[in-house]
Scaffold this active site. Structure first.
Site, PDB file in Angstrom:
ATOM      1  N   SER A  23      -0.418  -0.636  -0.876  1.00 16.48           N
ATOM      2  CA  SER A  23      -0.987   0.457  -1.660  1.00 16.48           C
ATOM      3  C   SER A  23      -0.965   1.747  -0.830  1.00 16.48           C
ATOM      4  O   SER A  23       0.083   2.152  -0.350  1.00 16.48           O
ATOM      5  CB  SER A  23      -2.407   0.073  -2.101  1.00 16.48           C
ATOM      6  OG  SER A  23      -2.923   1.002  -2.999  1.00 16.48           O
ATOM      7  N   ASP A 270       2.938  -3.950 -11.118  1.00 15.88           N
ATOM      8  CA  ASP A 270       1.981  -2.988 -10.554  1.00 15.88           C
ATOM      9  C   ASP A 270       1.782  -1.848 -11.552  1.00 15.88           C
ATOM     10  O   ASP A 270       2.756  -1.240 -12.007  1.00 15.88           O
ATOM     11  CB  ASP A 270       2.555  -2.457  -9.234  1.00 15.88           C
ATOM     12  CG  ASP A 270       1.564  -1.645  -8.416  1.00 15.88           C
ATOM     13  OD1 ASP A 270       0.788  -0.872  -9.001  1.00 15.88           O
ATOM     14  OD2 ASP A 270       1.576  -1.786  -7.176  1.00 15.88           O
ATOM     15  N   HIS A 316      -0.973  -5.106  -8.738  1.00 17.08           N
ATOM     16  CA  HIS A 316      -1.049  -4.212  -7.584  1.00 17.08           C
ATOM     17  C   HIS A 316      -1.440  -4.986  -6.325  1.00 17.08           C
ATOM     18  O   HIS A 316      -2.596  -5.312  -6.131  1.00 17.08           O
ATOM     19  CB  HIS A 316      -2.048  -3.090  -7.854  1.00 17.08           C
ATOM     20  CG  HIS A 316      -2.107  -2.062  -6.776  1.00 17.08           C
ATOM     21  ND1 HIS A 316      -0.993  -1.356  -6.362  1.00 17.08           N
ATOM     22  CD2 HIS A 316      -3.122  -1.620  -6.004  1.00 17.08           C
ATOM     23  CE1 HIS A 316      -1.336  -0.525  -5.394  1.00 17.08           C
ATOM     24  NE2 HIS A 316      -2.623  -0.673  -5.154  1.00 17.08           N
TER      25      HIS A 316
END
Ligand code: CA
Length: 399
Positions: A23, A270, A316
């Protein structure tokens, strides 16, 4: 500083240095690859939000449109503030409706990789084959979870196209259609975090900084503000936050000169940072290394120092209907220290009994310990026959 501290404490510098994260941590690793290519031997880049300001603005572009489709006045608790409530944007596209979309994607795309196993491994081909308009039923009456209204389709399609400013600029990146759209994490990003995290973009990513109401953002102005500077804020967010030279990443020369390696991974489902944006990075990297590839063919010129492993179905950084448990660090270390380039990672499902925590979103019918090869883009894991639950029955092949 860390290297100096190690040298002071141990009387020698570290033999090897690695950086990694997912991330925003993936963004850090990717920015480090560009800015500090001489500092690290290995870069582990997960779900890189390397154009984070654009991704946040795309969320803020979508939020009021989701709200227009949501149940009026529907609200839910604020995730961080026990005395506050936020709009329940999930009523704009319910879990049942997202399941309907996921089923349509899977029906159209699952077998493109040679196995009807609930995993869409041939992501690129799925983008050409799947049509939201054609493959998902349009509601003829009331919404019932089994169909989407024309307005829902229109917005979902626009969100998957990356959003557009009123002036016609694509705000972020297209997102790939994939089987994980029904994952809870997908909804968390689109419907909750767009209200409680992304408005911080006004302070962090815009020049000059400003407060933002997630439902009243001037998108054209916000888009310009990402790239703007003034007398006080002399570097734009695009210059500071994102990867320098991202449009033409030839500056990875320092990294390459050191013999360093990049290993990237990204969940194809994601919802905040697009796996397509990571593909776009790899394509630009290949083209920068070999302009003859300008037609967009994946030439793999980067493969001797950068390999990207998409994880189909994964949300994610984790979760979703996916084999989302894998060790990417050991293969990176082997690549750096033994010169063994990773031909595939091995992903496992986290079914019942998994020591690392059970993934509640695995489809019924998957073996709890299903394994799959995670292949270096653009290769695809193709079924060769045998046990459908075992990575050994699949091989990474050219798309
Ligand atoms: Ca499949």
């Amino acid at each position: 500083m860390a290297k100096a501290l190690i040298a002071a404490a141990y009387g020698k510098r570290p033999d090897r240095s690695y950086i990694g994260g997912c991330s925003n941590g993936g963004r850090h690793a990717m920015v480090a690859a560009a800015r500090y290519g001489e500092q690290y031997d290995g870069y582990l880049v997960g779900a890189p939000g390397y154009r984070l300001p654009n991704a946040a603005l795309a969320q803020l572009w979508a939020a009021p449109q989701w709200k227009a489709l949501a149940t009026p006045d529907a609200s839910m608790p604020h995730p961080f503030n026990p005395t506050a409530r936020i709009a329940d944007l999930g009523t704009a596209l319910t879990a049942a409706e997202r399941q309907t979309v996921a089923r349509a994607i899977t029906l159209r795309c699952d077998a493109l990789d040679g196995a009807r196993d609930g995993i869409v491994a041939h992501t690129a081909s799925c983008q050409a084959e799947f049509s939201l308009e054609r493959d998902v039923p349009t509601c003829s009456g009331e919404r019932n979870g089994q169909c989407l209204t024309a307005a829902q389709k229109s917005l979902l399609g626009a969100v998957y196209a990356g959003g557009k400013t009123p002036g016609g600029q694509i705000i972020y990146s297209p997102f790939p259609w994939d089987s994980g759209i029904a994952a809870a994490n997908w909804a968390q990003w689109k419907f909750v975090n767009s209200q409680v995290l992304d408005p911080a973009a006004g302070y962090i990513f815009m020049t000059p900084p400003r407060p933002l109401d997630p439902f009243k953002v001037d998108i054209e102005d916000g888009f310009k503000a990402i790239f703007a500077t003034d007398a006080t804020f002399r570097e734009s967010a695009d210059a500071v936050i994102t990867m320098p030279g991202k449009e033409n990443p030839t500056q990875l020369a320092a990294l390459r000169a050191r013999g360093a390696k990049m290993l990237l991974f990204h969940g194809v489902s994601d919802a905040i940072f697009s796996a397509s944006d990571t593909v776009a990075f790899m394509q630009r990297l290949d083209r920068a290394l070999d302009p003859a590839l300008a037609q967009g063919v994946a030439g793999g010129r980067s493969a001797n120092f950068a390999r990207y492993f998409p994880v189909p179905g994964m949300a994610h950084c984790t979760g979703g209907p996916a084999t989302d448990q894998f060790d990417a660090l050991t293969p990176l270390v082997r690549w750096v220290e033994q010169g063994e380039a990773p031909e595939a990672l091995t992903g496992s499902a986290r079914g019942a009994g998994n020591a690392g925590g059970v993934n509640a979103e695995l489809p019924a019918g998957w073996a709890p310990n299903r394994t799959r090869p995670l292949c270096p883009w653009p290769q695809v894991a193709r079924f060769q026959g045998g046990d459908l639950e075992s990575a050994a029955s699949f091989r990474c092949e050219a798309p």
